[in-house]
Enzyme design. Structure first.
Site, mmCIF file in Angstrom:
data_model
loop_
_atom_site.group_PDB
_atom_site.id
_atom_site.type_symbol
_atom_site.label_atom_id
_atom_site.label_comp_id
_atom_site.label_asym_id
_atom_site.label_seq_id
_atom_site.Cartn_x
_atom_site.Cartn_y
_atom_site.Cartn_z
ATOM 1 N N LYS A 22 37.449 51.160 46.720
ATOM 2 C CA LYS A 22 36.745 50.599 45.553
ATOM 3 C C LYS A 22 37.358 49.259 45.165
ATOM 4 C CE LYS A 22 37.861 51.906 41.230
ATOM 5 N NZ LYS A 22 38.153 50.806 40.301
ATOM 6 N N ASN A 23 38.684 49.214 45.027
ATOM 7 C CA ASN A 23 39.312 48.009 44.484
ATOM 8 C C ASN A 23 39.338 46.862 45.485
ATOM 9 O OD1 ASN A 23 39.534 49.331 42.110
ATOM 10 N ND2 ASN A 23 41.669 49.940 42.405
ATOM 11 N N ARG A 93 35.996 46.833 35.158
ATOM 12 C CA ARG A 93 37.065 45.822 35.127
ATOM 13 C C ARG A 93 36.821 44.794 36.225
ATOM 14 N NH1 ARG A 93 41.082 43.690 32.038
ATOM 15 N NH2 ARG A 93 42.929 43.160 33.221
ATOM 16 N N CYS A 117 38.823 51.143 32.566
ATOM 17 C CA CYS A 117 39.439 52.353 32.024
ATOM 18 C C CYS A 117 40.299 52.003 30.804
ATOM 19 C CB CYS A 117 40.330 52.993 33.079
ATOM 20 S SG CYS A 117 39.413 53.481 34.529
ATOM 21 N N ARG A 122 44.292 45.776 28.232
ATOM 22 C CA ARG A 122 43.979 45.216 29.558
ATOM 23 C C ARG A 122 43.882 43.686 29.423
ATOM 24 N NH1 ARG A 122 41.706 49.362 32.895
ATOM 25 N NH2 ARG A 122 42.185 48.027 34.653
ATOM 26 N N PRO A 123 45.031 43.000 29.306
ATOM 27 C CA PRO A 123 44.999 41.556 29.059
ATOM 28 C C PRO A 123 44.544 40.769 30.279
ATOM 29 C CG PRO A 123 47.240 42.267 29.441
ATOM 30 C CD PRO A 123 46.390 43.508 29.442
ATOM 31 N N ILE A 124 44.169 39.521 30.095
ATOM 32 C CA ILE A 124 43.855 38.638 31.229
ATOM 33 C C ILE A 124 44.619 37.326 31.095
ATOM 34 C CG2 ILE A 124 41.540 39.610 31.659
ATOM 35 C CD1 ILE A 124 40.411 37.067 30.276
ATOM 36 N N ASP A 125 45.706 37.349 30.331
ATOM 37 C CA ASP A 125 46.476 36.111 30.112
ATOM 38 C C ASP A 125 47.005 35.517 31.413
ATOM 39 O OD1 ASP A 125 48.084 38.576 29.916
ATOM 40 O OD2 ASP A 125 49.759 37.191 29.801
ATOM 41 N N ASP A 308 47.511 54.623 40.121
ATOM 42 C CA ASP A 308 46.187 55.260 40.167
ATOM 43 C C ASP A 308 46.234 56.651 40.765
ATOM 44 O OD1 ASP A 308 44.349 52.177 40.812
ATOM 45 O OD2 ASP A 308 45.214 53.039 38.992
ATOM 46 N N ARG A 400 32.347 56.588 39.123
ATOM 47 C CA ARG A 400 32.589 55.143 39.294
ATOM 48 C C ARG A 400 33.417 54.907 40.556
ATOM 49 N NH1 ARG A 400 35.958 52.663 34.941
ATOM 50 N NH2 ARG A 400 35.811 50.981 36.456
HETATM 51 C C1 EPZ Z 1 43.894 46.940 39.045
HETATM 52 O O1 EPZ Z 1 43.709 46.760 37.650
HETATM 53 C C2 EPZ Z 1 43.073 48.170 39.404
HETATM 54 N N1 EPZ Z 1 41.666 47.901 39.095
HETATM 55 C C3 EPZ Z 1 43.565 49.379 38.614
HETATM 56 O O2 EPZ Z 1 42.873 50.503 39.139
HETATM 57 C C4 EPZ Z 1 45.061 49.592 38.857
HETATM 58 O O3 EPZ Z 1 45.527 50.600 37.988
HETATM 59 C C5 EPZ Z 1 45.837 48.301 38.624
HETATM 60 O O4 EPZ Z 1 45.259 47.216 39.363
HETATM 61 C C6 EPZ Z 1 47.299 48.437 39.041
HETATM 62 O O5 EPZ Z 1 47.357 48.760 40.411
HETATM 63 C C7 EPZ Z 1 40.946 47.147 39.967
HETATM 64 O O6 EPZ Z 1 41.452 46.719 40.995
HETATM 65 C C8 EPZ Z 1 39.513 46.906 39.605
HETATM 66 P P1 EPZ Z 1 46.959 44.652 36.887
HETATM 67 P P2 EPZ Z 1 44.211 45.378 36.946
HETATM 68 O O7 EPZ Z 1 46.472 43.293 36.519
HETATM 69 O O8 EPZ Z 1 44.008 44.255 37.888
HETATM 70 C C9 EPZ Z 1 49.526 43.604 33.043
HETATM 71 C C10 EPZ Z 1 41.367 52.288 39.188
HETATM 72 O O9 EPZ Z 1 41.492 53.446 38.808
HETATM 73 N N2 EPZ Z 1 48.710 42.382 32.976
HETATM 74 O O10 EPZ Z 1 47.644 44.854 38.193
HETATM 75 O O11 EPZ Z 1 43.596 45.325 35.606
HETATM 76 C C11 EPZ Z 1 48.721 44.852 32.701
HETATM 77 O O12 EPZ Z 1 48.700 45.071 31.280
HETATM 78 C C12 EPZ Z 1 41.902 51.167 38.328
HETATM 79 O O13 EPZ Z 1 40.857 51.955 40.279
HETATM 80 C C13 EPZ Z 1 49.057 41.397 32.061
HETATM 81 O O14 EPZ Z 1 50.018 41.545 31.306
HETATM 82 O O15 EPZ Z 1 45.760 45.684 36.799
HETATM 83 C C14 EPZ Z 1 49.469 45.943 33.415
HETATM 84 O O16 EPZ Z 1 50.573 46.369 32.626
HETATM 85 C C15 EPZ Z 1 42.461 51.679 37.023
HETATM 86 N N3 EPZ Z 1 48.314 40.265 32.010
HETATM 87 C C16 EPZ Z 1 50.024 45.234 34.661
HETATM 88 O O17 EPZ Z 1 49.938 43.835 34.390
HETATM 89 C C17 EPZ Z 1 47.247 40.044 32.840
HETATM 90 O O18 EPZ Z 1 46.620 38.974 32.765
HETATM 91 C C18 EPZ Z 1 49.242 45.526 35.942
HETATM 92 O O19 EPZ Z 1 47.898 45.185 35.682
HETATM 93 C C19 EPZ Z 1 46.908 41.058 33.768
HETATM 94 C C20 EPZ Z 1 47.659 42.216 33.826
#
Ligand code: EPZ
Length: 421
Positions: A22-23, A93, A117, A122-125, A308, A400
């Site tokens: 999926k991802n 997401r 989820c 879920r920040p995007i900074d 996950d 999903r």
């Molecule tokens: C991806 O989410 C996956 N989703 C998630 O899987 C997965 O849990 C996650 O990566 C970690 O492996 C997709 O790929 C669509 P991150 P993502 O950015 O990209 C922090 C599933 O079940 N962060 O790696 O949103 C954040 O808060 C889903 O398939 C910031 O601080 O995760 C977290 O603590 C659930 N600022 C950490 O980084 C940002 O701009 C990891 O988040 C982005 C993230």
């Protein structure tokens, strides 16, 4: 609304073919929005997140042609807007990858804040920090993320936190930026490597994916005109692997990349499970007389234990011998599902990022809800382990990310059916 009705208690045995990731699919499909020619993407999982993303692509004018189950032909050259305001953007997401793809394509993008989820902020900074490093101005207002750049130029960015989404999104914007981009402290997940391989197959120059430093030499056009097959789903595979020791069965997952499963395989062996790796399959079972022993888990970015698979592993700890621990290092609030397990008789204490799981629980049937995708899969697993009837509600969240879930479980001997709730 639909739910799953489960009669648990049977050992699950047999072979199950794992679908596309999926991802990785969400990232590769979004990468196709950045390239300058048609491409065919294969091995897409039959899940609602993919259907929704392709609907969004069509809505902005991309050409999307379903050529056979799991395969689409995409041509982004017909996209006619940089604004992605479709309601369904908030349902997943993965829609956030359109920020990088369309910023790379048009030099500007406006996207409704993505959903996903709910297990913490879920920040995007970091995504925005990366776009700014490429010369873009970014703004978040009225629930819309806007980015704009006169000209995208290569730059360097250090990701304060290892972020899958930010790593991919910056790659999608950088592949056509002028000059060289370096992403430091990049995520190393298999799906990062997959999207880098896709981009290179389409004419890009991305090096170092799979390590924590990714270097990208921007190219003005990516001619594409290739086919690409997405990697198998590491999390779907891990869910089925854990069902074997959980139910006292013997399951072989097929069509997998054993290397991607090492973080889980190692833990299962630590727990006394026999794990036999083939070239593209893994068999899991408990040898006669072997006991499932509790252990400690810590979720970490790849190659650590994947977050996950955290809810699923916590269910496994409920039936293991001894006291297990789960430390969730990636998300701040990913133990909400534990309440439902307690209703089924689990004995779990949580405090912040730590869950202490008392083993040897005899899980009992209950009526529980799928709070999110992976917690929902864990609820189904708990129902399959309980020796009574369990109803899992809100299963749209599970569908999903798990293709043909009832069919695949039934073939393994599960008594599960999808009913109107
Ligand atoms: C991806 O989410 C996956 N989703 C998630 O899987 C997965 O849990 C996650 O990566 C970690 O492996 C997709 O790929 C669509 P991150 P993502 O950015 O990209 C922090 C599933 O079940 N962060 O790696 O949103 C954040 O808060 C889903 O398939 C910031 O601080 O995760 C977290 O603590 C659930 N600022 C950490 O980084 C940002 O701009 C990891 O988040 C982005 C993230």
């Amino acid at each position: 609304m639909h739910s799953y009705m489960i009669e648990g208690g049977q050992p699950l045995n047999g072979h199950v073919r794992i679908g596309g990731s999926k991802n990785a699919s969400l990232a590769v499909l979004s990468a196709a929005m950045a390239i300058d020619g048609p491409c065919v993407i294969e091995n897409l999982p039959a899940i609602s997140d993919i259907e929704i993303l392709l609907e969004i692509f069509s809505d902005i004018g991309a050409t999307v042609e379903y050529i056979r189950p799991g395969a689409v032909r995409i041509d982004a050259r017909t996209i006619n807007t940089h604004e992605v305001l479709h309601d369904r953007v908030t349902e997943l997401r993965g829609s956030y990858y359109l920020l990088g793809a369309l910023l790379g394509r048009f030099g500007k993008v406006a996207l409704r804040m993505p959903g996903g989820c709910d297990f913490g902020v879920r920040p995007i900074d970091l995504h925005l920090k990366g776009f700014q490093a490429l010369g873009a101005k970014t703004e978040v207002a009225h629930g819309i993320v806007s980015c704009q750049a006169e000209e995208l130029t290569g730059g360097g960015v250090f990701l304060d936190t290892v972020s899958v989404g930010a790593t991919v999104n910056i790659m999608l914007a950088a592949v056509k930026a002028k000059g060289k981009t370096v992403i430091d402290n990049a995520a190393r997940e298999p799906h990062i490597v997959d999207v880098a391989n896709f981009l290179n197959a389409m004419g890009a120059d991305v090096r170092g994916a799979g390590t924590d430093v990714i270097r990208i030499n921007g190219r003005p056009t990516l001619p594409a005109n290739q086919e690409y097959t997405v990697i198998p789903d590491q999390i779907e595979a891990g869910t089925y692997m854990m069902l074997a020791p959980l139910t006292g069965g013997d399951i072989t997952v097929e069509g997998v990349i054993p290397k991607h499963m090492e973080p889980l395989s190692a833990k299962l062996m630590e727990m006394g499970v026999t794990v036999e790796e083939g070239e593209d399959s893994i068999r899991c079972y408990l040898k006669e007389g072997s006991k499932l022993k509790a252990t400690s888990f810590k979720t970490m970015p790849y190659p650590g234990f994947p977050t996950d698979l955290q809810p699923q592993a916590t269910v496994l700890l409920c039936v293991a011998e001894g006291t297990g621990r789960m430390i969730e290092n990636v998300w701040e609030n990913r133990f909400q599902y534990v309440d439902a397990l307690r209703m089924m008789g689990a004995n779990i204490i949580t405090s912040g990022r730590l869950a202490v799981v008392q083993g040897n629980s005899h899980l009992t049937g209950s009526r529980i809800t799928a709070r999110d995708l992976r917690a929902g899969a864990a609820m189904v697993m708990a129902g399959l382990a309980a020796k009574e009837t369990t109803e899992v509600l809100d299963i749209n969240r599970i569908e999903r990310g798990y293709e043909y879930f009832v069919d695949k479980l039934t073939r393994l001997g599960a008594k599960i059916e999808r009913v109107e709730s």
